[in-house]
Design an enzyme around this catalytic site. Structure first.
Site, PDB file in Angstrom:
ATOM      1  N   CYS A 103       0.715  -1.166  -0.118  1.00  0.00           N
ATOM      2  CA  CYS A 103       0.088  -0.009  -0.195  1.00  0.00           C
ATOM      3  C   CYS A 103       0.810   1.165   0.009  1.00  0.00           C
ATOM      4  O   CYS A 103       1.750   1.418   0.862  1.00  0.00           O
ATOM      5  CB  CYS A 103      -0.836   0.090   1.399  1.00  0.00           C
ATOM      6  SG  CYS A 103      -2.021   1.531   0.972  1.00  0.00           S
ATOM      7  N   ASN A 204       0.158  -8.864 -11.187  1.00  0.00           N
ATOM      8  CA  ASN A 204      -0.662  -7.731 -10.908  1.00  0.00           C
ATOM      9  C   ASN A 204      -0.212  -6.647 -11.500  1.00  0.00           C
ATOM     10  O   ASN A 204       0.950  -6.297 -11.468  1.00  0.00           O
ATOM     11  CB  ASN A 204      -0.907  -7.572  -9.200  1.00  0.00           C
ATOM     12  CG  ASN A 204      -1.795  -6.521  -9.130  1.00  0.00           C
ATOM     13  OD1 ASN A 204      -1.589  -5.624  -8.117  1.00  0.00           O
ATOM     14  ND2 ASN A 204      -3.073  -6.238  -9.542  1.00  0.00           N
TER      15      ASN A 204
HETATM   16  C1  LIG Z   1      -9.395   1.984  -5.117  1.00  0.00           C
HETATM   17  C2  LIG Z   1      -8.378   1.193  -4.879  1.00  0.00           C
HETATM   18  C3  LIG Z   1      -7.987   0.584  -3.674  1.00  0.00           C
HETATM   19  C4  LIG Z   1      -6.874  -0.270  -3.360  1.00  0.00           C
HETATM   20  N1  LIG Z   1      -6.753  -0.821  -2.186  1.00  0.00           N
HETATM   21  C5  LIG Z   1      -5.872  -1.990  -1.894  1.00  0.00           C
HETATM   22  C6  LIG Z   1      -5.941  -2.853  -0.551  1.00  0.00           C
HETATM   23  O1  LIG Z   1      -6.722  -2.564   0.230  1.00  0.00           O
HETATM   24  N2  LIG Z   1      -4.792  -3.442  -0.615  1.00  0.00           N
HETATM   25  C7  LIG Z   1      -3.803  -3.794  -1.434  1.00  0.00           C
HETATM   26  O2  LIG Z   1      -3.037  -4.739  -1.552  1.00  0.00           O
HETATM   27  N3  LIG Z   1      -3.940  -3.080  -2.848  1.00  0.00           N
HETATM   28  C8  LIG Z   1      -4.867  -2.229  -2.988  1.00  0.00           C
HETATM   29  N4  LIG Z   1      -4.748  -1.456  -4.146  1.00  0.00           N
HETATM   30  C9  LIG Z   1      -3.856  -2.060  -5.193  1.00  0.00           C
HETATM   31  C10 LIG Z   1      -4.514  -3.026  -5.983  1.00  0.00           C
HETATM   32  O3  LIG Z   1      -4.842  -4.282  -4.992  1.00  0.00           O
HETATM   33  C11 LIG Z   1      -3.769  -3.500  -7.234  1.00  0.00           C
HETATM   34  O4  LIG Z   1      -2.391  -3.897  -6.596  1.00  0.00           O
HETATM   35  C12 LIG Z   1      -3.334  -2.203  -8.099  1.00  0.00           C
HETATM   36  O5  LIG Z   1      -4.428  -1.390  -8.459  1.00  0.00           O
HETATM   37  C13 LIG Z   1      -2.814  -2.725  -9.513  1.00  0.00           C
HETATM   38  O6  LIG Z   1      -3.500  -3.548 -10.150  1.00  0.00           O
HETATM   39  P1  LIG Z   1      -4.530  -3.059 -11.434  1.00  0.00           P
HETATM   40  O7  LIG Z   1      -3.469  -2.495 -12.454  1.00  0.00           O
HETATM   41  O8  LIG Z   1      -4.926  -4.408 -11.960  1.00  0.00           O
HETATM   42  O9  LIG Z   1      -5.388  -1.988 -11.006  1.00  0.00           O
HETATM   43  C14 LIG Z   1      -6.078  -0.654  -4.385  1.00  0.00           C
HETATM   44  C15 LIG Z   1      -6.179  -0.216  -5.730  1.00  0.00           C
HETATM   45  C16 LIG Z   1      -7.244   0.631  -5.898  1.00  0.00           C
HETATM   46  C17 LIG Z   1      -7.555   1.201  -7.349  1.00  0.00           C
END
Ligand SMILES: Cc1cc2nc3c(=O)[nH]c(=O)nc-3n(C[C@H](O)[C@H](O)[C@H](O)COP(=O)(O)O)c2cc1C
Length: 322
Positions: A103, A204
């Site tokens: 995070c 991811n």
């Molecule tokens: C609105 C939002 C909230 C997120 N909250 C968390 C979370 O609680 N824990 C976490 O490990 N990653 C969190 N992330 C990161 C996502 O799990 C992910 O790693 C990141 O969006 C990259 O993946 P993507 O390109 O598919 O979006 C969050 C991302 C977004 C957009």
């Protein structure tokens, strides 16, 4: 298509990412229904859990229909992380305990020295993961970033430590903390992690549809893909990826009728879980995500941002889509 996390069989390689404010029970149920093989719940704070903070405890709500489900925790203090994991192990029906080491938000990564901040301290990472694995029965997974910043990309070293400490799988969000969510994810980091550990690696970053899911699986060799932003207002993404990975089929995007019904269903599910006030407020975020790419939706977007009751939202949505 399946893979294993510990002894847990995951039916396919498609996973909903933990997203604070999004990956709650209604959204996890939708994601599973549309084809996610595993869903991650939004992060909860170790201290919040241990102090039985009311908001934190509510975040733990889950139902059997969304399983298999992973509950993510975050923190930086060894003892409270272990105690929080033990709490989830004992009192939650979650199938997996996940540790957040990615995070980037200042409240977590700077003030609490948790989340991605842990990437700066591989010794502490190993210590925390080892202590948790020794203390719980559920499989433990860890979600990391590429590193703290471009000068300190250490995902491979960290992943090796995490494997050594006994975790059952590792998710790599292939961006540094400094990148936040901007720029492209560097899939070479996922590839390098996969080449250096034997536990399953979940890739991811920037998977948004069938072709990008297949590309990540092929390029990095990862065991599964995790989808975050691509699922916002788009639970259909899971069925699209599933069909594409199966035999290259590109299935139609949802019709306006499906989008309308989904918006109303999602609103009702949120209101049931969180009460009308919070449900309507949360729909102010989900609404524009559902409307992405739909022409002439600016009036509806504006209406949603002012809506105060469930009935109002339903009326606005119904009159837009007719
Ligand atoms: C609105 C939002 C909230 C997120 N909250 C968390 C979370 O609680 N824990 C976490 O490990 N990653 C969190 N992330 C990161 C996502 O799990 C992910 O790693 C990141 O969006 C990259 O993946 P993507 O390109 O598919 O979006 C969050 C991302 C977004 C957009």
């Amino acid at each position: 298509m399946s893979f294993k996390i510990g002894n847990l069989e995951i039916e396919n390689k498609i996973i909903l990412a933990p997203m604070a404010g999004v990956s709650n029970s209604p959204f996890r149920i939708l994601s599973r229904k549309f084809g996610a093989g595993l869903v991650y719940a939004e992060m909860v704070s170790d201290k919040g859990l241990l102090h039985k903070n009311e908001k934190t405890m509510k975040l733990l709500f889950m139902t059997d229909s969304e399983r298999p489900m992973a509950q993510q925790i975050f923190g930086s203090d060894l003892k409270s992380m272990v105690d929080a994991a033990i709490y989830i192990d004992k009192y939650s029906d979650a199938d997996i305990i996940d540790i957040n080491m990615g995070c980037p938000v200042p409240k977590v990564a700077i003030r609490a020295q948790a989340g991605a901040s842990l990437m700066k301290n591989p010794d502490l990472i190993e210590e925390i993961v080892y202590a948790i694995v020794q203390s719980v029965k559920k499989p433990v997974t860890v979600k990391i970033r590429s590193g703290w910043d471009v000068k300190s990309i250490n995902a491979v070293e960290v992943a090796k430590r995490i494997e050594k400490a006994g975790a059952c799988a590792i998710t790599v969000h292939a961006r540094t903390r400094a990148q936040g969510y901007s720029g492209l994810a560097d899939w070479d980091v996922i590839k390098a992690v996969k080449e250096n550990v034997n536990i399953p690696v979940i890739g991811n970053g920037d998977v948004v549809d069938g072709p990008s899911a297949k590309k990540m699986l092929d390029y990095t060799g990862c065991d599964a893909v995790m989808i975050g932003r691509g699922a916002l207002g788009n639970p259909w993404v899971f069925r699209e990826i599933e069909a594409y990975l199966k035999d290259g089929t590109i299935i139609d995007r949802p019709t306006h009728q499906e989008i309308k019904e989904m918006m109303i269903h999602h609103l009702e599910a949120l209101c049931e879980l969180k009460g009308e006030h919070v449900g309507v407020l949360e729909m102010r975020s989900h609404g524009p995500w559902y409307l992405k790419g739909i022409e002439h939706a600016s009036t509806l977007r504006k209406q949603l941002s002012h809506a105060k009751t469930k009935e109002e939202v339903i009326e606005f949505v119904n009159s837009f889509f007719i």
